[in-house]
Each structure stands twice: as C-alpha cells, then as structure tokens.
Write a protein that holds these residues in place. Structure first.
Motif, PDB file in Angstrom:
ATOM      1  N   SER A  57       0.832  -1.199   0.000  1.00  0.00           N
ATOM      2  CA  SER A  57       0.000   0.000   0.000  1.00  0.00           C
ATOM      3  C   SER A  57       0.870   1.253   0.000  1.00  0.00           C
ATOM      4  CB  SER A  57      -0.919  -0.001   1.231  1.00  0.00           C
ATOM      5  OG  SER A  57      -1.701   1.172   1.258  1.00  0.00           O
ATOM      6  N   LEU A  58       0.480   2.234  -0.815  1.00  0.00           N
ATOM      7  CA  LEU A  58       1.241   3.484  -0.943  1.00  0.00           C
ATOM      8  C   LEU A  58       0.575   4.597  -0.151  1.00  0.00           C
ATOM      9  CD1 LEU A  58       2.025   3.331  -4.774  1.00  0.00           C
ATOM     10  CD2 LEU A  58       3.374   2.431  -2.875  1.00  0.00           C
ATOM     11  N   LEU A  59       0.205   4.318   1.070  1.00  0.00           N
ATOM     12  CA  LEU A  59      -0.498   5.313   1.877  1.00  0.00           C
ATOM     13  C   LEU A  59       0.434   6.450   2.282  1.00  0.00           C
ATOM     14  CD1 LEU A  59      -2.612   2.919   4.155  1.00  0.00           C
ATOM     15  CD2 LEU A  59      -3.363   4.183   2.125  1.00  0.00           C
ATOM     16  N   SER A 107       4.815   7.868   2.627  1.00  0.00           N
ATOM     17  CA  SER A 107       6.127   7.752   1.979  1.00  0.00           C
ATOM     18  C   SER A 107       7.016   6.703   2.633  1.00  0.00           C
ATOM     19  CB  SER A 107       6.836   9.106   2.022  1.00  0.00           C
ATOM     20  OG  SER A 107       7.003   9.545   3.364  1.00  0.00           O
ATOM     21  N   PHE A 108       6.571   6.077   3.704  1.00  0.00           N
ATOM     22  CA  PHE A 108       7.364   5.050   4.379  1.00  0.00           C
ATOM     23  C   PHE A 108       7.138   3.672   3.774  1.00  0.00           C
ATOM     24  CE2 PHE A 108       6.980   8.375   7.596  1.00  0.00           C
ATOM     25  CZ  PHE A 108       8.292   8.526   7.989  1.00  0.00           C
ATOM     26  N   PHE A 109       6.437   3.577   2.681  1.00  0.00           N
ATOM     27  CA  PHE A 109       6.222   2.287   2.034  1.00  0.00           C
ATOM     28  C   PHE A 109       7.548   1.699   1.543  1.00  0.00           C
ATOM     29  CE2 PHE A 109       6.546   5.024  -1.612  1.00  0.00           C
ATOM     30  CZ  PHE A 109       7.084   4.231  -2.613  1.00  0.00           C
ATOM     31  N   PHE A 110       8.535   2.586   1.302  1.00  0.00           N
ATOM     32  CA  PHE A 110       9.841   2.109   0.817  1.00  0.00           C
ATOM     33  C   PHE A 110      10.485   1.155   1.820  1.00  0.00           C
ATOM     34  CE2 PHE A 110      14.466   2.718   0.956  1.00  0.00           C
ATOM     35  CZ  PHE A 110      14.810   2.226  -0.291  1.00  0.00           C
ATOM     36  N   PHE A 111      10.408   1.489   3.096  1.00  0.00           N
ATOM     37  CA  PHE A 111      11.037   0.654   4.116  1.00  0.00           C
ATOM     38  C   PHE A 111      10.290  -0.671   4.273  1.00  0.00           C
ATOM     39  CE2 PHE A 111      11.975   5.070   5.125  1.00  0.00           C
ATOM     40  CZ  PHE A 111      13.352   5.036   5.200  1.00  0.00           C
ATOM     41  N   GLN A 112       8.984  -0.651   4.086  1.00  0.00           N
ATOM     42  CA  GLN A 112       8.236  -1.900   4.112  1.00  0.00           C
ATOM     43  C   GLN A 112       8.632  -2.788   2.933  1.00  0.00           C
ATOM     44  OE1 GLN A 112       3.991  -1.372   4.025  1.00  0.00           O
ATOM     45  NE2 GLN A 112       3.547  -3.531   4.459  1.00  0.00           N
ATOM     46  N   ALA A 155      -4.324  -3.403   4.382  1.00  0.00           N
ATOM     47  CA  ALA A 155      -3.812  -3.621   3.033  1.00  0.00           C
ATOM     48  C   ALA A 155      -3.549  -5.094   2.741  1.00  0.00           C
ATOM     49  CB  ALA A 155      -2.533  -2.821   2.831  1.00  0.00           C
ATOM     50  N   THR A 156      -3.300  -5.901   3.798  1.00  0.00           N
ATOM     51  CA  THR A 156      -3.032  -7.327   3.604  1.00  0.00           C
ATOM     52  C   THR A 156      -4.191  -8.190   4.086  1.00  0.00           C
ATOM     53  OG1 THR A 156      -1.893  -7.342   5.743  1.00  0.00           O
ATOM     54  CG2 THR A 156      -0.539  -7.046   3.762  1.00  0.00           C
ATOM     55  N   SER A 157      -5.353  -7.628   4.193  1.00  0.00           N
ATOM     56  CA  SER A 157      -6.519  -8.414   4.590  1.00  0.00           C
ATOM     57  C   SER A 157      -6.980  -9.299   3.438  1.00  0.00           C
ATOM     58  CB  SER A 157      -7.655  -7.478   5.024  1.00  0.00           C
ATOM     59  OG  SER A 157      -8.049  -6.655   3.934  1.00  0.00           O
ATOM     60  N   GLN A 158      -7.890 -10.202   3.780  1.00  0.00           N
ATOM     61  CA  GLN A 158      -8.380 -11.132   2.759  1.00  0.00           C
ATOM     62  C   GLN A 158      -9.133 -10.410   1.646  1.00  0.00           C
ATOM     63  OE1 GLN A 158     -10.583 -14.390   4.441  1.00  0.00           O
ATOM     64  NE2 GLN A 158     -11.249 -15.182   2.439  1.00  0.00           N
ATOM     65  N   GLU A 159      -9.860  -9.353   1.995  1.00  0.00           N
ATOM     66  CA  GLU A 159     -10.604  -8.603   0.988  1.00  0.00           C
ATOM     67  C   GLU A 159      -9.680  -7.813   0.064  1.00  0.00           C
ATOM     68  OE1 GLU A 159     -11.173  -8.553   4.193  1.00  0.00           O
ATOM     69  OE2 GLU A 159     -13.060  -9.703   4.325  1.00  0.00           O
ATOM     70  N   SER A 160      -8.561  -7.284   0.619  1.00  0.00           N
ATOM     71  CA  SER A 160      -7.649  -6.474  -0.194  1.00  0.00           C
ATOM     72  C   SER A 160      -6.751  -7.342  -1.084  1.00  0.00           C
ATOM     73  CB  SER A 160      -6.788  -5.592   0.706  1.00  0.00           C
ATOM     74  OG  SER A 160      -7.582  -4.712   1.474  1.00  0.00           O
ATOM     75  N   LEU A 161      -6.254  -8.422  -0.550  1.00  0.00           N
ATOM     76  CA  LEU A 161      -5.336  -9.286  -1.299  1.00  0.00           C
ATOM     77  C   LEU A 161      -6.066 -10.281  -2.197  1.00  0.00           C
ATOM     78  CD1 LEU A 161      -2.679 -10.143   1.458  1.00  0.00           C
ATOM     79  CD2 LEU A 161      -2.414  -8.553  -0.441  1.00  0.00           C
TER      80      LEU A 161
END
Length: 256
Positions: free
Chosen positions: A43-45, A47-52, A113-119
């Motif tokens: 998820s790109l919520l 700017s810390f998505f890079f570290f994830q 973002a990693t729930s069953q509905e999202s993935l």
C-alpha cells in the motif's frame, strides 16, 4: 543404551532428515512467494512504504540464503564463514530463522492492506500457509536436532543427514586428518623459525668481555746501531716481528 539407540536411528535418519530438508526448502520457497505477493500488493499510503518494501526484499533474500545452505553445495564456505549453519552444527539456527520469518509473515496480515478482501483469497492463503509452514518446520528442525545428534561421539544431525549410518566413522576420519594437518603445519612452523634457549647460552666473564677479540702485543720501535745484533727484522721477547723503521716511506720524505 541411549547411544546405541541413536546409532540405530542413524540409518533411518538419513532418509528422514533428507525428507525434512525438502520440506525446509518448500517452506522457504513459500516464504519467498509470500514476500513477493506483499511486495506487489504493498500500500502506498505514506512515503514510508519504501522501508516496508525493503523489509520484504530482505526477508526474501535471507530465505534464498537459507535455501543455498540446505543444498549440498558450498559446504566449505558455510563451514568457514557461517558455522552455525555448517556441517558441524545442528538445525537450531535454521529453526530460529524459520520461526522469525513465519511470525513476521503472520504479523503482516494484521493490516487492512493485507486483509483477505484487499489481497484476495488466493494471495491471502499463500501468505497464511507460508507463515504456518515455517513455524511448523521450525519445531520439526528443533526436534530432529536433538533426536538424531550424538554429542558424545561428536555427531550432529547434519552429519547424519550427509553420511547416514557411517557418520561416526566419517567424523573420526575427519578429526584424524585435521589433527594430522595441524601437526604438520606446526612442525613446518617450528622448522622455519629459529629457536632460542636460555639454557644453551654461554656466559662470559667481565674480563673476557673487556678483552679484545685479537689480543696482540706490539712492542715499541727498537733503535739499535748494532747491525750484527739486529737483522732485517727484529723480534721482541714475545716473538712478534717488528718491521724495520728505516725502510718506512716517512723516513725518505725529505728526498721527494
């Protein structure tokens, strides 16, 4: 009785541990697939998505490293640089790594973002199965490390997985060859270096140290007008020949 039981388990342990090796590789491949799914579905919520994303890449890279350690290649490299996952160790380090990776995967499912509905159900099951399988194989590796190892004989579970029932004989041969190599190296080092011993040193008296290396006694010049008493060379009482100063070039300096 316990050592005899472990020796009897060495033969079947070769087959069992190699089957566990295959399951370890499958679990690690499942972890890599789960990290790839979470990397794509990140998820790109903020700017810390890079570290994830970097965390998922590191997890997948570490899984690839563990897969290489489980394969029968580069064993000398792992024995020298990574002894905890080398041939002389058990599966405890591998079990800890699998447990950490499995717990991390299941912990990533606690976000929206990693729930069953999202993935989607298929991708969500990949992550769930990877985490559960990694934790199960962690426990299996811990149990197999204690069941198939014989510490009295210096045999680890990895030795049994590599050699089977002849693992104790292989370890004795390896230890004997390594001790011979170390003994030869020590002999070569002793031959190449000079030895110094305080017991063989020669003590000199102060009079010997003060004396010159060549104690020559030279007398002064002899002035004599008696040609019969003196010959071409004169000698003093100690028998040392003294040159005739009449033939010295300094005596003829006035004629130049």
């Amino acid at each position: 009785m316990l050592s005899f039981l472990k020796e009897s388990l060495a033969g079947p342990g070769y087959v069992i541990l190699n089957a566990i090796r295959v399951l370890n590789i499958i679990a690690l491949l499942d972890i890599i697939a789960a990290d790839a799914v979470m990397l794509v579905k990140i998820s790109l919520l903020t700017s810390f998505f890079f570290f994830q994303a970097v965390a998922h890449v590191i997890s997948a890279g570490f899984s690839i490293f563990l897969i290489i350690s489980e394969l029968p290649i580069l064993q000398g490299y792992f024995d020298r640089n990574w002894p905890l996952i080398g041939q002389d160790s058990g599966f405890i380090t591998l079990a800890i790594a699998l447990m950490v990776l499995g717990v991390g995967l299941l912990g990533n499912l606690n976000t929206e973002a990693t729930s069953q509905e999202s993935l989607g159900l298929a991708f969500w099951r990949i992550i769930l199965s990877a985490g559960i399988l990694a934790m199960i194989m962690s426990v299996v590796n811990v149990v197999s490390s204690f069941v198939f190892a014989d510490r009295d004989a210096g045999v680890s579970a990895r030795h049994v997985r590599a050699y089977g029932a002849v693992a104790p004989q292989k370890i004795v041969t390896r230890n004997a060859s390594s001790s011979q190599r170390s003994f030869k190296l020590s002999l070569k080092r002793e031959d190449s270096l000079p030895t110094y011993s305080s017991h063989t040193s020669v003590r000199r008296s102060p009079s010997d140290r003060n004396a010159t290396r060549f104690p020559l006694k030279i007398s002064g010049p002899i002035h004599s007008n008696n040609d019969a008493a003196s010959s071409k060379y004169s000698r003093d009482s100690s028998g040392v020949s003294v040159p005739n100063l009449a033939h010295h070039p300094a005596m003829y300096s006035g004629h130049i």
